[in-house]
Design an enzyme around this catalytic site. Structure first.
Site, PDB file in Angstrom:
ATOM      1  N   HIS A 269      76.487 -56.504 -43.058  1.00 41.18           N
ATOM      2  CA  HIS A 269      75.761 -55.970 -41.898  1.00 41.18           C
ATOM      3  C   HIS A 269      76.505 -54.785 -41.309  1.00 41.18           C
ATOM      4  O   HIS A 269      77.736 -54.738 -41.319  1.00 41.18           O
ATOM      5  CB  HIS A 269      75.495 -57.055 -40.852  1.00 41.18           C
ATOM      6  CG  HIS A 269      76.707 -57.684 -40.240  1.00 41.18           C
ATOM      7  ND1 HIS A 269      77.322 -57.176 -39.097  1.00 41.18           N
ATOM      8  CD2 HIS A 269      77.424 -58.786 -40.572  1.00 41.18           C
ATOM      9  CE1 HIS A 269      78.343 -57.940 -38.768  1.00 41.18           C
ATOM     10  NE2 HIS A 269      78.437 -58.914 -39.650  1.00 41.18           N
TER      11      HIS A 269
ATOM     12  N   ASP B 190      76.045 -53.612 -38.056  1.00 36.25           N
ATOM     13  CA  ASP B 190      76.270 -53.646 -36.610  1.00 36.25           C
ATOM     14  C   ASP B 190      77.582 -54.320 -36.273  1.00 36.25           C
ATOM     15  O   ASP B 190      78.122 -55.111 -37.061  1.00 36.25           O
ATOM     16  CB  ASP B 190      75.117 -54.352 -35.892  1.00 36.25           C
ATOM     17  CG  ASP B 190      75.048 -55.849 -36.205  1.00 36.25           C
ATOM     18  OD1 ASP B 190      75.098 -56.197 -37.395  1.00 36.25           O
ATOM     19  OD2 ASP B 190      74.937 -56.663 -35.261  1.00 36.25           O
TER      20      ASP B 190
ATOM     21  N   GLU C 165      73.082 -58.428 -37.191  1.00 30.84           N
ATOM     22  CA  GLU C 165      73.601 -59.757 -37.502  1.00 30.84           C
ATOM     23  C   GLU C 165      74.333 -60.354 -36.318  1.00 30.84           C
ATOM     24  O   GLU C 165      74.252 -61.571 -36.066  1.00 30.84           O
ATOM     25  CB  GLU C 165      74.533 -59.664 -38.713  1.00 30.84           C
ATOM     26  CG  GLU C 165      74.986 -61.021 -39.272  1.00 30.84           C
ATOM     27  CD  GLU C 165      76.268 -61.567 -38.655  1.00 30.84           C
ATOM     28  OE1 GLU C 165      76.628 -62.721 -38.948  1.00 30.84           O
ATOM     29  OE2 GLU C 165      76.909 -60.859 -37.829  1.00 30.84           O
ATOM     30  N   GLU C 166      75.050 -59.522 -35.568  1.00 34.09           N
ATOM     31  CA  GLU C 166      75.891 -60.015 -34.484  1.00 34.09           C
ATOM     32  C   GLU C 166      75.086 -60.599 -33.329  1.00 34.09           C
ATOM     33  O   GLU C 166      75.632 -61.323 -32.499  1.00 34.09           O
ATOM     34  CB  GLU C 166      76.804 -58.904 -33.963  1.00 34.09           C
ATOM     35  CG  GLU C 166      77.829 -58.410 -34.980  1.00 34.09           C
ATOM     36  CD  GLU C 166      78.899 -59.443 -35.295  1.00 34.09           C
ATOM     37  OE1 GLU C 166      78.833 -60.559 -34.758  1.00 34.09           O
ATOM     38  OE2 GLU C 166      79.799 -59.127 -36.095  1.00 34.09           O
TER      39      GLU C 166
END
EC number: 3.4.11.4
Length: 409
Positions: free
Chosen positions: A78, A80, A174-175
């Site tokens: 990911h 982010d 994702e975070e």
């Protein structure tokens, strides 16, 4: 390879890609496009076909260089970074041959030391990338991005390494728990995949929590305290009563391994109205369902003392233990285990006390275990990456591609 990894991770880390849980857009922040566009160009420079959709999911293909048909394997990371700490103006620092002594982080009063972070002992002698103490590094998961890009570069430059069709995905958000939400598994077209989003050397993770979020809303009755007897209902007190009924030792700070928990993330309110926000976690599905049922039981017990049912409980499932799906296709774990053995890596298959995109993707039809990246202390100024372990992660990616190329579809 080491210099390439340093260059990639540094360049990627300096691009602010912090996600925003309060945004409804996908990606949740426009700045995630900055890295996605860089990666798209770099993939095309390697000769790969790319596909970047309107939601910020960047797919790419390295075509097979063998005649026989073998499974298509995917690798994901990911772009982010976490909203938990400053991610602007990241200034990566390099420490050569880490000697184990405390490391001052820039001009701040923060330092990396083994007393607080004992895992640092395992990377003595390594080249480390750290922060200057004012921001996170973003190695979660730009280390994974750098490793996948470096592995692709190696495979392109070394056609003697035989492999089948390889699919790559770089994803947003994702975070904030939305990484797979708009991931098109059919368009990705892999038989199975691996997220390069783990932490310490040797991690090979295929068990995750079952996860839910719960909001407890307490409605009070607010009147003048001078005439409150038998009339006032203090919503804050209702919230305190609710929390006190939960098992007090089943919290993150008291649990490990396969032990689940209730985690009170936020509690605010007034006499009139109070809200408690929890995350609920357990590896075992039956215990997970029992935890959610306990929330309802506590609500009903409190409400039985009042005529107007002042407590409400709202629970939403977030993801489930990916082992349920991955255990159905054991070869997905056996492939990296064979590669680990070839590279002299002892696999650490302890369960993830959290989740990855693979938790959701596995239930969407794409079995996706998680592999180490060589980084630690995520989401804050103490984050670091071992470039030496990142090299091993690249070798794992190349090894999996080669191992899958030796199998039959």
């Amino acid at each position: 390879m080491k210099e390439q990894l340093i260059d990639r991770l540094k360049r990627y880390a300096e691009i602010d890609t912090q996600s925003n849980p309060d945004s409804e857009a996908t990606p949740s922040t426009e700045k995630q496009w900055d890295l996605l566009n860089v990666l798209k160009q770099e993939l095309e420079n390697l000769g790969l076909e790319t596909d970047l959709d309107d939601n910020g999911y960047l797919f790419a293909t390295l075509e097979s260089n063998i005649a026989k048909e073998v499974p298509t394997v995917g690798f994901l990371a990911h772009v982010d970074t976490s909203p938990d700490f400053n991610a602007t103006n990241v200034k990566p620092q390099i420490i050569e041959n880490y000697d184990g002594k405390p490391i001052q982080l820039g001009d701040t009063d923060r330092e990396l030391n083994q007393t607080v972070f004992p895992a640092l002992k395992s990377v003595e002698g390594h080249t480390l990338m750290i922060t200057d103490g004012t921001s996170l590094l973003g190695a979660d998961d730009k280390a994974g991005v750098a490793e996948i890009m470096t592995a692709l570069n190696y495979l392109v430059e070394h056609p003697e390494v035989k492999h089948g069709r390889i699919r790559v995905a770089f994803t947003p958000d994702e975070e904030i728990g939305r990484g797979p939400h708009k991931f098109d598994v059919a368009r990705f077209g892999a038989d199975f995949a691996y997220t390069m989003d783990g932490s310490q050397y040797g991690e090979l993770q295929f068990e995750s929590f079952n996860a839910a979020e719960a909001t407890i809303t307490c409605h009070g009755v607010n009147v003048h305290p001078g005439s409150a007897k038998d009339v006032m209902v203090n919503a804050i007190k209702l919230g305190e009563r609710f929390d006190s009924q939960l098992p007090q030792d089943e919290v993150p700070e008291e649990t490990e391994g396969y032990e689940g928990f209730f985690h009170l993330m936020n509690f605010n309110g007034t006499t009139e109205k109070a809200q408690l926000k929890y995350i609920v976690r357990d590896h075992d599905r039956n215990r997970f369902e029992a935890r959610k049922a306990l929330l309802e039981d506590i609500k009903n017990e409190i409400n039985a003392d009042y005529s107007n049912d002042p407590v409400e409980v709202e629970v939403h499932d977030q993801y489930f233990n990916m082992a349920e799906k991955i255990n159905e296709v054991p070869e997905v774990i056996e492939v990296p285990k064979r590669v680990f053995k070839q590279l002299g890596i002892e696999p650490n298959t302890e369960p993830i006390r959290g989740g990855t995109d693979g938790s959701q993707l596995s239930f969407m039809g794409l079995p996706t275990p998680n592999i180490f990246t060589g980084c630690d202390n995520f989401h804050g100024p103490f984050e670091y990456a071992s470039i030496d372990v990142m090299e091993k992660a690249v070798q794992v990616i190349v090894g999996i591609a080669e191992e899958v190329g030796n199998t039959e579809a």
